[in-house]
Structure formats: structure tokens, C-alpha cells
Enzyme design. Structure first.
Site, short mmCIF file in Angstrom:
data_model
loop_
_atom_site.label_atom_id
_atom_site.label_comp_id
_atom_site.label_asym_id
_atom_site.label_seq_id
_atom_site.Cartn_x
_atom_site.Cartn_y
_atom_site.Cartn_z
N GLU A 42 59.33 79.37 0.63
CA GLU A 42 59.52 80.76 0.23
C GLU A 42 58.58 81.20 -0.89
O GLU A 42 58.10 82.33 -0.89
CB GLU A 42 60.98 80.98 -0.21
N ASP A 43 58.31 80.31 -1.85
CA ASP A 43 57.38 80.68 -2.91
C ASP A 43 56.46 79.51 -3.24
O ASP A 43 56.84 78.34 -3.08
CB ASP A 43 58.14 81.13 -4.16
N HIS A 103 64.55 79.50 -4.68
CA HIS A 103 64.03 80.79 -4.22
C HIS A 103 62.66 80.98 -4.89
O HIS A 103 61.75 80.19 -4.65
CB HIS A 103 65.04 81.88 -4.60
N ILE A 105 59.64 80.87 -7.71
CA ILE A 105 59.26 79.88 -8.73
C ILE A 105 58.09 80.41 -9.58
O ILE A 105 57.36 81.32 -9.15
CB ILE A 105 58.87 78.52 -8.12
N HIS A 122 70.18 79.34 -6.16
CA HIS A 122 71.42 80.00 -5.74
C HIS A 122 72.47 78.96 -5.34
O HIS A 122 72.81 78.84 -4.15
CB HIS A 122 71.15 80.94 -4.56
N ASN A 156 65.69 87.12 -7.59
CA ASN A 156 64.81 86.82 -6.47
C ASN A 156 63.61 85.99 -6.93
O ASN A 156 63.28 84.96 -6.35
CB ASN A 156 64.33 88.11 -5.80
N ASP A 157 62.94 86.47 -7.99
CA ASP A 157 61.72 85.81 -8.44
C ASP A 157 61.61 85.90 -9.95
O ASP A 157 62.26 86.74 -10.59
CB ASP A 157 60.50 86.48 -7.78
N ASN A 212 61.28 92.48 -5.75
CA ASN A 212 61.15 91.17 -5.12
C ASN A 212 60.17 90.31 -5.91
O ASN A 212 60.48 89.83 -6.99
CB ASN A 212 60.75 91.36 -3.66
N ASP A 257 56.53 90.88 -0.16
CA ASP A 257 57.44 89.86 -0.69
C ASP A 257 56.85 89.31 -2.00
O ASP A 257 56.70 90.04 -2.96
CB ASP A 257 57.66 88.78 0.37
N ASN A 258 56.46 88.05 -2.05
CA ASN A 258 55.96 87.46 -3.29
C ASN A 258 54.51 87.84 -3.57
O ASN A 258 53.73 88.07 -2.65
CB ASN A 258 56.10 85.94 -3.24
#
Length: 343
Positions: A42-43, A103, A105, A122, A156-157, A212, A257-258
Site C-alpha cells: 500500500e505504501d 497502512h 508509512i 489499524h 491513512n498516511d 489520503n 492515493d499516496n
């Protein structure tokens, strides 16, 4: 009247999700899927020395997971190697690995070269930020502390700005899944950004549909925030008291997103969701696509946006991040594989 309102909101929600968008492919010649990463990346955050940290195994309400019972992991890749491979990092004893659900980082390199890794977690559908120290000798992570706060509700981030301080995005006001869905359906702009330090915690930006990805410019003067449901990137000026003020926003046609920032150029690289409906309503016959954008000169009057990569899901599903180091591009996903490309 109620039905009319419902239909209008449904149309607005579909627009926010880009529900009808299909994409033309943009291929890169020298890419391979990264072995060992099967359930998300995800990240991704890359240190100046080419070590890439990858968060994997996110379980998020309403989003597909290929390994719902497997704890999350952090992988490490050394991009200086001729044939980089992902290695699962060992985490120190005492940390609850069973409920690890990583999630966003962010890394921070201190004046004494100590490397800190901040991980949004989470456990049991809560939101915490876990602070680790990276031990180079055996490529392990030592858990230093768990950060929880009433203002960190649906994180989220994060982007680290010190050894124990950061900015964090809350992607929803609510943390309950049904209320989160209602929040999106009603188009509430209750999402925000919070500054956290041991001495002070405060809201520093608000009014987002869903804040986000977040990152910082190479000169540390500006904070970049992606609003995934508003299809844009906000540029905020950072002040000495850590408050943020709005500078501009860049409108795009995809769910951003990221955000990753290339240190040498200041370019923003982002993993995007061309069609959010396919991400939220997973169908093996109609897979969520992937898209990578490169944003150059975002502070100028005419930023340049380039579609670097786009795939209909046949190779890579649901891209969430793109991060680059010396011509080597890593593309991560919410719940699928990860791609390594040499540009």
C-alpha cells in the site's frame, strides 16, 4: 423528494469514484512483479541511500484482501542491488504482530543518522501510529512506541517531520464502516490533517472529502496532500508553528492515493485509481486498474502531469503508490502485487 435527493447523491458519488472511466494502457518496457509480495504494498518510502520500505497486508473496511487472516508485514528492498528483492523485516519482541495492519508509512533520518519508520496501523479497526527504529546490522525494526490520540481517528498516511513528530491525514471523520460510507455518499468534507508531537497535537488543515497521501517538499517548506475523492493535490505552506496555509491545488482526473517526492527534482510521483468503483466493488471479471502520474513543477503556474504507467488490472490491480530512486520505479497496490521497473 427523498428519492430525488438519493439519486442526485448517487450520481455525485459515482462521479467522485470516476465510476465510468476506462483507461488506455501505458506500458513500461523493463518491469517485473516483485517476488514474495502477494497481498498488497500500500505504501513505499525510499531512504536517500536506496533502501525501500514497503507496507503490506492492509485490511481496510470495504476493500478486497487476498490474505484476510494473515498479519501485515514490512518488506525491505535495496535498490542499489543489480536484482533487488523484497525481504520481510523482523520486528522486535513485545510488539503485537498478530494484529499488525499497516497502512501509510514514512521514514525520518535524524542528525545522528538514526532511521525512524512511522507506520499507520489499524489493529482491531482502530488507528495508531507505530514508531520503529531501523537496525541496519540485521535489517530489523525495533518498536519504540505506539501513538494514539483523540484527533487521530481514521489515519491513512503520515509524513515524519522529526524523530517523534509528524503530519497525519484522517481519511474520514467517522471510523465506523457504515458511517464512513454515509460520509462518502453525502459528500461531507469532514476529513482533515493533524500535526502530532509529544508536546502538541492540533488540526492544521480541514475541509477535505478524503485526505489520503501526504508528503513534504525537498526544501521542507511545503506539504502536499492528496484528496482522493476530489481528484486533486493540495499544496500547503508549512509555518514555524507547524500550522499549514493553503497555496494552491492541482486538479486531476483520477483518484490520487499516496504521494512520493523525488528528492533530486522535487517531482511528485503518485499511484492512482482511475476508477474507484472497481476498487470498492471488486469483480474478478472487471479488475481495478492502476495508474502512475508524475507531477513536475507543482509550484509553478503550469505544472506538467505525465501518465507514466497505466494498466487495466491484468498485471497490477489498484495501484496506491509510486516511488522512484535513480531511475528505478516501485509501484505498490492496496491489496495486490508490487511492480519493479527500470526506466
Amino acid at each position: 423528494m427523498v428519492a430525488e435527493f438519493g439519486n442526485t447523491q448517487l450520481q455525485i458519488t459515482q462521479n467522485r469514484l470516476n465510476a465510468s472511466r476506462e483507461i488506455a494502457p501505458v506500458t513500461l518496457p523493463n518491469c517485473r512483479l516483485i517476488k514474495g509480495i502477494e497481498s498488497g504494498s500500500e505504501d513505499i518510502d525510499i531512504l536517500p541511500n536506496g533502501l525501500a520500505f514497503i507496507s503490506s497486508g492492509l485490511k481496510y473496511p470495504g476493500i478486497k484482501s487476498f490474505a484476510p487472516d494473515k498479519p501485515g508485514e514490512i518488506f525491505l528492498m535495496d535498490l542499489n542491488e543489480d536484482n533487488p528483492r523484497a525481504v520481510e523485516m523482523r520486528i522486535s519482541r513485545g510488539f503485537d504482530l498478530a494484529s499488525f495492519n499497516p497502512h501509510g508509512i514514512s521514514t525520518y533520518v535524524d542528525k545522528d543518522d538514526t532511521v525512524y519508520l512511522f507506520v499507520v496501523n489499524h489493529p482491531h479497526q482502530k488507528s495508531t501510529v507505530e514508531l520503529f527504529k531501523y537496525v541496519e546490522d540485521d535489517n530489523s525494526l525495533v518498536h519504540l512506541k505506539t501513538i494514539q490520540h483523540d484527533l487521530l481517528t481514521s489515519v491513512n498516511d503520515v509524513v515524519a517531520v522529526g524523530p517523534d513528530s509528524f503530519y497525519a491525514t484522517n481519511d474520514h471523520y467517522f471510523s465506523d464502516f457504515i458511517l464512513m460510507f454515509l460520509e462518502m455518499f453525502l459528500g461531507l468534507t469532514w476529513s482533515n490533517v493533524v500535526y502530532y508531537s509529544p508536546k502538541e497535537v492540533k488540526e492544521v488543515a480541514a475541509g477535505f472529502y478524503s485526505a489520503n497521501g501526504i508528503n513534504i517538499s525537498p526544501d521542507r517548506k511545503f506539504i502536499y496532500i492528496a484528496d482522493i475523492f476530489d481528484h486533486n493535490v493540495h499544496v500547503m505552506e508549512k509555518h514555524a508553528n507547524w500550522n499549514l496555509t493553503h497555496v494552491k491545488k492541482l486538479q486531476l482526473d483520477t483518484l490520487v492515493d499516496n504521494l512520493s517526492v523525488e528528492p533530486s527534482t522535487g517531482d511528485i510521483w503518485t499511484g492512482c485509481h482511475p476508477n474507484g468503483m472497481k476498487l470498492l466493488y471488486y469483480d474478478p471479471e472487471n479488475l481495478p486498474a492502476s495508474e502512475v502520474l508524475r507531477i513536475q513543477n507543482i509550484l509553478s503556474e503550469e505544472p506538467v502531469v505525465t501518465r507514466v504507467y497505466a494498466d487495466n488490472g491484468s498485471v497490477l490491480q489498484g495501484s496506491s503508490v509510486a516511488s522512484i530512486y535513480e531511475g528505478k520505479l516501485l509501484i505498490g497496490t492496496v491489496f495486490h502485487r508490487a511492480l519493479y521497473c527500470e526506466l
